[in-house]
Design a protein around this motif. Structure first.
Motif, PDB file in Angstrom:
ATOM      1  N   ARG A 127     -14.628   8.648 -31.137  1.00 54.97           N
ATOM      2  CA  ARG A 127     -15.233   8.548 -32.574  1.00 54.97           C
ATOM      3  C   ARG A 127     -16.471   7.792 -32.739  1.00 54.97           C
ATOM      4  O   ARG A 127     -16.348   6.550 -32.033  1.00 54.97           O
ATOM      5  CB  ARG A 127     -14.050   8.117 -33.269  1.00 54.97           C
ATOM      6  CG  ARG A 127     -12.966   9.231 -33.251  1.00 54.97           C
ATOM      7  CD  ARG A 127     -13.140  10.218 -34.223  1.00 54.97           C
ATOM      8  NE  ARG A 127     -11.856  11.036 -34.431  1.00 54.97           N
ATOM      9  CZ  ARG A 127     -11.532  12.116 -35.135  1.00 54.97           C
ATOM     10  NH1 ARG A 127     -12.607  12.495 -35.796  1.00 54.97           N
ATOM     11  NH2 ARG A 127     -10.399  12.613 -35.323  1.00 54.97           N
ATOM     12  N   ASP A 128     -17.397   8.074 -33.331  1.00 56.87           N
ATOM     13  CA  ASP A 128     -18.457   7.149 -33.869  1.00 56.87           C
ATOM     14  C   ASP A 128     -18.239   6.576 -34.995  1.00 56.87           C
ATOM     15  O   ASP A 128     -16.933   6.649 -35.403  1.00 56.87           O
ATOM     16  CB  ASP A 128     -19.659   8.112 -33.910  1.00 56.87           C
ATOM     17  CG  ASP A 128     -19.630   8.915 -35.297  1.00 56.87           C
ATOM     18  OD1 ASP A 128     -18.710   9.123 -36.054  1.00 56.87           O
ATOM     19  OD2 ASP A 128     -20.862   9.362 -35.355  1.00 56.87           O
ATOM     20  N   LYS A 129     -19.160   5.984 -35.530  1.00 53.17           N
ATOM     21  CA  LYS A 129     -18.723   4.821 -36.530  1.00 53.17           C
ATOM     22  C   LYS A 129     -18.494   5.517 -37.851  1.00 53.17           C
ATOM     23  O   LYS A 129     -17.839   5.151 -38.843  1.00 53.17           O
ATOM     24  CB  LYS A 129     -19.919   3.881 -37.011  1.00 53.17           C
ATOM     25  CG  LYS A 129     -20.024   3.089 -35.833  1.00 53.17           C
ATOM     26  CD  LYS A 129     -21.328   2.182 -36.003  1.00 53.17           C
ATOM     27  CE  LYS A 129     -21.728   1.206 -34.692  1.00 53.17           C
ATOM     28  NZ  LYS A 129     -22.733   0.494 -34.895  1.00 53.17           N
ATOM     29  N   ASP A 130     -18.800   6.998 -37.854  1.00 56.50           N
ATOM     30  CA  ASP A 130     -18.236   7.826 -39.093  1.00 56.50           C
ATOM     31  C   ASP A 130     -17.310   8.773 -38.697  1.00 56.50           C
ATOM     32  O   ASP A 130     -17.077   9.627 -39.606  1.00 56.50           O
ATOM     33  CB  ASP A 130     -19.536   8.759 -39.520  1.00 56.50           C
ATOM     34  CG  ASP A 130     -20.965   7.858 -39.941  1.00 56.50           C
ATOM     35  OD1 ASP A 130     -20.851   6.821 -40.808  1.00 56.50           O
ATOM     36  OD2 ASP A 130     -21.983   8.012 -39.619  1.00 56.50           O
ATOM     37  N   TYR A 190     -12.335  -4.357 -32.488  1.00 57.79           N
ATOM     38  CA  TYR A 190     -13.116  -3.223 -32.181  1.00 57.79           C
ATOM     39  C   TYR A 190     -14.182  -3.047 -33.595  1.00 57.79           C
ATOM     40  O   TYR A 190     -15.371  -2.909 -33.680  1.00 57.79           O
ATOM     41  CB  TYR A 190     -12.731  -2.010 -31.891  1.00 57.79           C
ATOM     42  CG  TYR A 190     -13.568  -1.082 -31.413  1.00 57.79           C
ATOM     43  CD1 TYR A 190     -14.641  -0.682 -30.701  1.00 57.79           C
ATOM     44  CD2 TYR A 190     -13.697   0.084 -32.447  1.00 57.79           C
ATOM     45  CE1 TYR A 190     -15.542   0.083 -30.335  1.00 57.79           C
ATOM     46  CE2 TYR A 190     -14.757   1.047 -32.379  1.00 57.79           C
ATOM     47  CZ  TYR A 190     -15.633   1.058 -31.411  1.00 57.79           C
ATOM     48  OH  TYR A 190     -16.639   2.245 -31.397  1.00 57.79           O
ATOM     49  N   ILE A 191     -13.481  -2.799 -34.823  1.00 61.95           N
ATOM     50  CA  ILE A 191     -14.080  -2.450 -35.833  1.00 61.95           C
ATOM     51  C   ILE A 191     -14.883  -3.830 -36.438  1.00 61.95           C
ATOM     52  O   ILE A 191     -15.974  -3.565 -36.643  1.00 61.95           O
ATOM     53  CB  ILE A 191     -13.066  -2.308 -37.164  1.00 61.95           C
ATOM     54  CG1 ILE A 191     -12.114  -1.129 -36.819  1.00 61.95           C
ATOM     55  CG2 ILE A 191     -13.657  -2.694 -38.460  1.00 61.95           C
ATOM     56  CD1 ILE A 191     -13.102   0.192 -37.112  1.00 61.95           C
ATOM     57  N   LYS A 192     -14.506  -5.040 -36.276  1.00 56.92           N
ATOM     58  CA  LYS A 192     -15.279  -6.215 -36.582  1.00 56.92           C
ATOM     59  C   LYS A 192     -16.548  -6.244 -35.853  1.00 56.92           C
ATOM     60  O   LYS A 192     -17.572  -6.585 -36.273  1.00 56.92           O
ATOM     61  CB  LYS A 192     -14.540  -7.445 -36.351  1.00 56.92           C
ATOM     62  CG  LYS A 192     -15.013  -8.740 -36.415  1.00 56.92           C
ATOM     63  CD  LYS A 192     -14.256  -9.825 -36.360  1.00 56.92           C
ATOM     64  CE  LYS A 192     -14.856 -11.178 -36.458  1.00 56.92           C
ATOM     65  NZ  LYS A 192     -14.033 -12.449 -36.156  1.00 56.92           N
ATOM     66  N   ASN A 193     -16.506  -6.005 -34.269  1.00 54.07           N
ATOM     67  CA  ASN A 193     -17.403  -6.520 -33.533  1.00 54.07           C
ATOM     68  C   ASN A 193     -18.379  -4.993 -33.510  1.00 54.07           C
ATOM     69  O   ASN A 193     -19.786  -5.325 -33.004  1.00 54.07           O
ATOM     70  CB  ASN A 193     -16.970  -6.666 -32.368  1.00 54.07           C
ATOM     71  CG  ASN A 193     -16.605  -8.137 -32.411  1.00 54.07           C
ATOM     72  OD1 ASN A 193     -17.126  -9.208 -32.482  1.00 54.07           O
ATOM     73  ND2 ASN A 193     -15.255  -8.353 -32.221  1.00 54.07           N
TER      74      ASN A 193
END
Length: 205
Positions: A127-130, A190-193
């Protein structure tokens, strides 16, 4: 928490970039999951784009993996002291269809997933950031590292065969945490960094 992160230049993710693996945004439909699932028109994804979501890549010599100085250096630098080999095909895996369904169920791990393709080929979807699927086609010589906490899945392609080297730090733990896992510490880190730091490559160690 075992997972620490440090920022690195994108160039460290592009070893032998002239031999870059292929990756593209997926068309989601009900066709055989082993097909490429290209969009129309095709929408390819660069190594830099993969680096932005924390994926590292090398192209090595799969015919010399037992004596490959470059592979040994990667293992030493990143602390991968565990190694095994996996032949994934109908003839060599018990409950093959069930295992493949499990691999293709979207999940995360609490540690990096390191896979080095020695023979054959297959797809890692990430999955990408979107939250869009990117399909990564690994073939002989491709080594990729998926960061802890990234949503992903795996399937063979129509060749129905891949031989993979699996690497790990310490004792191997292959536990998969199926989505949703937003409260899992590895996912939160992972979300944070990665997700909240657009355009910056990241290396787990």
């Amino acid at each position: 928490m075992r997972h620490k992160f440090s920022w690195v230049n994108n160039q460290r993710t592009k070893k032998h970039s002239s031999m870059a693996l292929e990756a593209w945004y997926m068309e989601e439909n009900e066709e055989d999951k082993r097909l490429p699932h290209h969009k129309n028109p095709k929408e390819f994804v660069s190594l830099n784009k993969l680096a932005e979501i924390g994926i590292l890549y090398w192209h090595l010599n799969p015919k010399n993996y037992e004596n490959d100085e470059e592979l040994n250096k990667i293992r030493e630098t990143r602390g991968y002291n565990y190694m095994d080999l996996l032949d994934l095909c109908p003839e060599k895996i018990e409950n093959y269809e069930e295992k493949l369904r499990n691999f293709y169920t979207e999940h995360i791990h609490a540690d990096e997933e390191i896979r080095y393709c020695l023979e054959g080929s297959g797809y890692f979807d990430v999955r990408d950031k979107d939250d869009r699927w990117i399909r990564i086609w690994i073939k002989g010589g491709d080594m990729i590292i998926l960061p802890a906490g990234i949503y992903h899945r795996f399937t063979l392609d129509t060749s129905n065969y891949v031989k993979l080297m699996r690497l790990f730090k310490g004792e191997p733990v292959w536990t998969a945490y199926n989505r949703p896992q937003e409260a899992h510490p590895a996912r939160q880190e992972y979300i944070k960094n990665v997700v909240e730091n657009s355009g910056i490559a990241l290396e787990a160690h």
